[in-house]
Design a protein around this motif. Structure first.
Motif, short mmCIF file in Angstrom:
data_model
loop_
_atom_site.label_atom_id
_atom_site.label_comp_id
_atom_site.label_asym_id
_atom_site.label_seq_id
_atom_site.Cartn_x
_atom_site.Cartn_y
_atom_site.Cartn_z
N LYS A 155 -69.60 -5.52 60.10
CA LYS A 155 -69.36 -4.39 61.00
C LYS A 155 -69.43 -3.09 60.22
O LYS A 155 -69.34 -3.08 58.99
N ASP A 156 -69.53 -1.96 60.94
CA ASP A 156 -69.60 -0.65 60.31
C ASP A 156 -68.39 -0.39 59.43
O ASP A 156 -67.26 -0.78 59.77
N ILE A 157 -68.62 0.31 58.32
CA ILE A 157 -67.55 0.72 57.41
C ILE A 157 -67.53 2.25 57.38
O ILE A 157 -68.55 2.88 57.08
N PRO A 158 -66.39 2.86 57.69
CA PRO A 158 -66.34 4.32 57.77
C PRO A 158 -66.40 5.00 56.41
O PRO A 158 -66.19 4.37 55.36
N ASP A 159 -66.66 6.30 56.42
CA ASP A 159 -66.68 7.11 55.20
C ASP A 159 -65.40 6.93 54.40
O ASP A 159 -64.32 6.68 54.95
N ASN A 160 -65.54 7.10 53.07
CA ASN A 160 -64.40 7.19 52.17
C ASN A 160 -63.49 5.97 52.25
O ASN A 160 -62.26 6.08 52.29
N SER A 161 -64.12 4.78 52.26
CA SER A 161 -63.36 3.54 52.38
C SER A 161 -63.69 2.58 51.25
O SER A 161 -64.78 2.62 50.68
N ILE A 162 -62.74 1.70 50.95
CA ILE A 162 -62.98 0.54 50.08
C ILE A 162 -62.78 -0.70 50.93
O ILE A 162 -61.73 -0.87 51.57
#
Length: 210
Positions: free
Chosen positions: A190-197
């Motif tokens: 699934k999509d992973i948002p900005d500024n994430s680990i």
């Protein structure tokens, strides 16, 4: 283009001349590319520009590298692709600027329906009418009919300044934002948002990437 808008039957390189030409060209370019001597730096650069739809300035691709089409792949500037990356690019793959992809990353645009009756269909289009007359009440397929499989596809996009760990698998339709880290061995569904680990199977965000 969403998966549901694109449905093609059978091995693409066998059943469609346009796909066959794309696959053949990519295979020939990759064969030469993956058999270059390390000293053939200029020839490697030429082949990468011919293979990819776009490759930015100062982007490095270590060999071997594998893909289906090549021209569906666009990579920004200053990015780094390590050895044994494999991209099933039947749809577009976009990789941003200054993004790192470790060894063994798989990016997959190609897909198939989960439902057996949607995935395995008659070769004869007249029989493939959506009524499934060739499947009996017990769910058995008529063995006198020749069948093939259905292909679907979705694009994949990876943002700027990302780090995709070793042996990560990115599945069709996924968008990974900017400044994202994906832990080694993760499967991104699934999509992973900005500024994430994000890590795991399926990959889940564990904290913000400050």
């Amino acid at each position: 283009m969403e998966e549901t808008q694109w449905r093609v039957k059978g091995p693409l390189e066998l059943d469609d001349d346009k796909w066959a030409e794309k696959f053949s060209k990519a295979a020939n370019l990759q064969y030469e590319l993956n058999h270059l001597h390390p000293s053939q730096i200029q020839r490697k650069k030429e082949l990468l520009h011919e293979l990819f739809g776009q490759i930015g300035e100062n982007t490095e691709v270590l060999l071997p590298f594998y893909c289906n089409v090549g021209t569906n792949i666009k990579i920004g500037k200053g990015s780094f692709i390590n050895t044994n990356n494999n991209y099933l690019d039947t749809d577009s793959i976009e990789i941003g600027d200054y993004t790192l992809l470790a060894q063994g990353v798989n990016i997959i645009c190609a897909n198939h329906p989960v439902s057996t009756k949607e995935r395995i269909v008659p070769v004869d289009d007249k029989l493939d009418d959506g009524k499934y007359a060739y499947i009996n009440e017990e769910g058995n397929f008529d063995d006198s009919i020749e069948y093939t499989f259905v292909n679907t596809r979705s694009p994949v996009k990876i943002g700027d300044r990302c780090w995709i760990g070793a042996n990560v698998i990115i599945l069709p339709g996924v968008t990974i934002g900017n400044n994202v880290v994906i832990g080694s061995g993760s499967i991104v569904t699934k999509d992973i948002p900005d500024n994430s680990i994000a890590v795991g199977n399926p990959a889940k965000v564990i904290r913000q990437n400050d």
